[in-house]
Write a protein that holds these residues in place. Structure first.
Motif, PDB file in Angstrom:
ATOM      1  N   ILE A 388      15.020  89.882  79.684  1.00 23.33           N
ATOM      2  CA  ILE A 388      13.782  89.764  80.451  1.00 23.33           C
ATOM      3  C   ILE A 388      13.419  91.092  81.117  1.00 23.33           C
ATOM      4  N   GLU A 389      14.424  91.829  81.550  1.00 23.19           N
ATOM      5  CA  GLU A 389      14.140  93.099  82.245  1.00 23.19           C
ATOM      6  C   GLU A 389      14.292  94.265  81.278  1.00 23.19           C
ATOM      7  N   ASP A 390      13.779  95.407  81.638  1.00 26.60           N
ATOM      8  CA  ASP A 390      13.881  96.629  80.860  1.00 26.60           C
ATOM      9  C   ASP A 390      15.345  96.886  80.433  1.00 26.60           C
ATOM     10  N   PRO A 391      15.620  96.978  79.110  1.00 21.98           N
ATOM     11  CA  PRO A 391      17.001  97.137  78.638  1.00 21.98           C
ATOM     12  C   PRO A 391      17.711  98.351  79.245  1.00 21.98           C
ATOM     13  N   GLN A 392      16.969  99.404  79.526  1.00 21.04           N
ATOM     14  CA  GLN A 392      17.611 100.594  80.127  1.00 21.04           C
ATOM     15  C   GLN A 392      18.181 100.269  81.504  1.00 21.04           C
ATOM     16  N   VAL A 393      17.413  99.480  82.256  1.00 22.47           N
ATOM     17  CA  VAL A 393      17.877  99.094  83.599  1.00 22.47           C
ATOM     18  C   VAL A 393      19.137  98.249  83.478  1.00 22.47           C
ATOM     19  N   VAL A 394      19.146  97.321  82.514  1.00 18.45           N
ATOM     20  CA  VAL A 394      20.306  96.451  82.327  1.00 18.45           C
ATOM     21  C   VAL A 394      21.512  97.291  81.907  1.00 18.45           C
ATOM     22  N   ARG A 395      21.284  98.211  80.983  1.00 16.75           N
ATOM     23  CA  ARG A 395      22.362  99.045  80.461  1.00 16.75           C
ATOM     24  C   ARG A 395      22.992  99.863  81.604  1.00 16.75           C
ATOM     25  N   GLU A 396      22.125 100.508  82.373  1.00 16.18           N
ATOM     26  CA  GLU A 396      22.634 101.310  83.498  1.00 16.18           C
ATOM     27  C   GLU A 396      23.484 100.465  84.430  1.00 16.18           C
ATOM     28  N   THR A 397      22.990  99.267  84.734  1.00 14.30           N
ATOM     29  CA  THR A 397      23.712  98.407  85.676  1.00 14.30           C
ATOM     30  C   THR A 397      25.060  97.990  85.112  1.00 14.30           C
ATOM     31  N   ILE A 398      25.091  97.606  83.837  1.00 17.25           N
ATOM     32  CA  ILE A 398      26.359  97.159  83.246  1.00 17.25           C
ATOM     33  C   ILE A 398      27.362  98.308  83.221  1.00 17.25           C
ATOM     34  N   LEU A 399      26.862  99.492  82.911  1.00 14.90           N
ATOM     35  CA  LEU A 399      27.791 100.619  82.784  1.00 14.90           C
ATOM     36  C   LEU A 399      28.296 101.138  84.135  1.00 14.90           C
ATOM     37  N   ASP A 401      29.979  99.234  85.889  1.00 15.85           N
ATOM     38  CA  ASP A 401      31.259  98.539  85.950  1.00 15.85           C
ATOM     39  C   ASP A 401      32.330  99.379  85.244  1.00 15.85           C
ATOM     40  N   ALA A 402      33.395  99.706  85.983  1.00 18.18           N
ATOM     41  CA  ALA A 402      34.432 100.588  85.433  1.00 18.18           C
ATOM     42  C   ALA A 402      34.974 100.081  84.094  1.00 18.18           C
ATOM     43  N   ARG A 403      35.084  98.727  83.962  1.00 14.88           N
ATOM     44  CA  ARG A 403      35.647  98.183  82.721  1.00 14.88           C
ATOM     45  C   ARG A 403      34.747  98.408  81.509  1.00 14.88           C
ATOM     46  N   MET A 404      33.461  98.626  81.774  1.00 16.90           N
ATOM     47  CA  MET A 404      32.523  98.749  80.650  1.00 16.90           C
ATOM     48  C   MET A 404      32.238 100.215  80.304  1.00 16.90           C
ATOM     49  N   GLN A 405      32.713 101.117  81.165  1.00 14.72           N
ATOM     50  CA  GLN A 405      32.273 102.507  81.039  1.00 14.72           C
ATOM     51  C   GLN A 405      32.705 103.190  79.745  1.00 14.72           C
ATOM     52  N   ASP A 406      33.806 102.729  79.174  1.00 15.23           N
ATOM     53  CA  ASP A 406      34.265 103.312  77.922  1.00 15.23           C
ATOM     54  C   ASP A 406      33.221 103.235  76.828  1.00 15.23           C
ATOM     55  N   TRP A 407      32.328 102.300  76.982  1.00 16.31           N
ATOM     56  CA  TRP A 407      31.297 102.132  75.966  1.00 16.31           C
ATOM     57  C   TRP A 407      30.230 103.206  76.067  1.00 16.31           C
ATOM     58  N   SER A 408      30.079 103.829  77.246  1.00 14.90           N
ATOM     59  CA  SER A 408      28.940 104.717  77.473  1.00 14.90           C
ATOM     60  C   SER A 408      28.962 105.934  76.553  1.00 14.90           C
ATOM     61  N   GLY A 409      30.185 106.312  76.104  1.00 12.96           N
ATOM     62  CA  GLY A 409      30.268 107.464  75.218  1.00 12.96           C
ATOM     63  C   GLY A 409      29.853 107.130  73.794  1.00 12.96           C
ATOM     64  N   LYS A 410      29.644 105.842  73.512  1.00 14.25           N
ATOM     65  CA  LYS A 410      29.347 105.447  72.138  1.00 14.25           C
ATOM     66  C   LYS A 410      27.976 105.903  71.676  1.00 14.25           C
TER      67      LYS A 410
END
Ligand SMILES: Nc1ncnc2c1ncn2[C@@H]1O[C@H](COP(=O)(O)OP(=O)(O)OP(=O)(O)O)[C@@H](O)[C@H]1O
Ligand SMILES: [Mg+2]
Length: 410
Positions: A388-399, A401-410
């Motif tokens: 429902i919300e801008d995917p960039q905003v969602v992505r930033e918020t999820i990342l 979280d320390a547990r999810m940060q490994d994904w940011s380099g993908k």
């Protein structure tokens, strides 16, 4: 500072301009518990909850209650309100204690129990000292039982946002204490959650000991939201709100689901924007700015509070949305992406069925929108998921979280 002290403060032009807009801003604080006549459209819920807690008022066991409902449906407010009234209404021979725990803050068993013991303990009556930290969980339980028995016939404990508690055995131990002969005082628990599947996912032992009744809070409609805000109009100076401010705030808050928290936040924020701009009145344009701001805030809170698996599912949908021209995706496609993310982050991969439940829950919370697509008799029904919300905003918020940060380099 008392709530109305703003009106008699010193008139220094450097600091007083905020009062041009607000006369009692505390009325717009989310944690503020308004008086009964400012509470709108919750008579039925209030009386049902009161019935469940009635025992406590007369010295026998209250029932446990599980309250569900979307964010801003008045769950915390009604619980606090009814507990306050129960305490006031208690028979003179009955000592009743009330404690409110925000499980978003006290999210471990030890923290919750030490917090409960500290809140309920009146040292001058019990001679018991509850240290803030340093004891084992079982010692805190012992202190809690001791302080309860020293003071109360019954207590009502509100565990707000219970789904954010990382251990559900609190529910079991609180509900079994009396039966197990640990205390004479009876305990009633009001557990509040905006995740409808909370109880289903409880451990079986907890489920069987936490016998409870359920109460569901429906979202508000635009008229109720308007009335909720009109009842707090005196937070503002007379005549400072232009006519369309409250109806427009109500319309915005009713758009996705009737969220009173959002309505009040928009209203307060509109006042703040008007103040910043040194405007003469709070007007429609201020509400529009406040709405955009509130929407992002609400969303951040929802996503931040989501469990890891839900974050992984949302991240999958986010990745697809960011990288494709489409914005809606079949569940199977989102699942493939989710599997990749779980593999990369080294977290469990849930079955498709559980994965679907997570998306359903996110739809219930208003993060995702799910649409049924009928592909004719042969193709069956498929589900399409959209953020429902801008995917960039969602992505930033999820990342965040320390547990999810490994994904940011993908
Ligand atoms: N029926 C009502 N009448 C007046 N004010 C209300 C009513 N319902 C909610 N509010 C106000 O709206 C705000 C949000 O309500 P509350 O915190 O109780 O929602 P909630 O259901 O607990 O939401 P969440 O799940 O996000 O915690 C509070 O400021 C509360 O005072
Ligand atoms: Mg709440």
């Amino acid at each position: 500072m008392t709530s109305d002290s703003s009106s008699d403060s010193v008139d220094d032009p450097l600091f007083n301009s905020g009062h041009r807009i607000f006369s009692n801003k505390d009325l717009l604080k989310i944690g503020h518990v308004p008086e009964a006549d400012r509470i709108v459209g919750r008579d039925e819920e209030i009386s049902k909850l009161a019935k469940r807690l009635n025992g406590a008022v007369h010295g026998y066991s209250p029932e446990n209650v599980m309250i569900y409902g979307k964010t801003g449906a008045g769950k915390s407010l009604v619980s606090r309100h009814v507990c306050q009234r129960a305490q006031n209404a208690a028979d003179s021979s009955v000592d009743i204690g009330i404690a409110y725990i925000d499980c978003a803050e006290d999210n471990t068993e030890t923290q919750a129990i030490s917090s409960l013991a500290a809140k309920l303990n009146d040292e001058s009556k019990t001679d018991i000292t509850v240290p803030h930290t340093g004891l084992s969980t079982s010692k805190y339980y012992k202190l809690l039982w001791k302080t309860l028995d020293a003071q109360f016939d019954s207590v009502i404990i509100i565990l707000d946002e219970i789904d954010l508690m990382n251990d559900d055995s609190v529910l079991m131990k609180l509900s079994r204490a009396e039966e197990a002969g640990k205390i004479d005082c009876s305990i009633g628990v009001i557990a509040i959650s905006n995740r409808i599947q909370y109880v289903d996912n409880l451990n079986e032992r907890v489920k069987s000991s936490f016998q409870h009744k359920e109460l569901f809070f429906k979202p508000y409609d635009a008229n109720q939201l308007r009335e909720i805000m009109l009842n707090r109009e005196d937070a503002f100076q007379d005549g400072i709100l232009s006519e369309d401010v409250i109806p427009l705030s109500a319309a915005f808050a009713a758009q996705e689901h009737g969220d009173a928290r959002k309505a009040i936040n928009i209203l307060r924020h509109a006042g703040e924007v008007a103040y910043e701009e040194e405007a003469e009145m709070v007007r429609e344009e201020h509400v529009r700015q406040a709405q955009q701001h509130a929407e992002k805030d609400r969303f951040r809170e929802l996503v931040n509070g989501a469990p890891t698996q839900a974050k992984a599912a949302l991240l999958a949908l986010t990745e697809l949305s960011v990288n494709a021209s489409d914005d809606a995706f079949l569940t199977s496609r989102v699942y493939d992406q989710y599997e990749r993310i779980c593999g990369h982050l080294d977290i469990d991969t849930l079955s498709v069925r559980r994965f679907r439940d997570i998306l359903k829950e996110q739809a219930f919370l208003g993060v995702v929108e799910i649409e049924k697509i009928n592909k004719g008799s042969a193709g069956g029904i498929h589900l399409q998921n959209r953020l429902i919300e801008d995917p960039q905003v969602v992505r930033e918020t999820i990342l965040e979280d320390a547990r999810m940060q490994d994904w940011s380099g993908k």
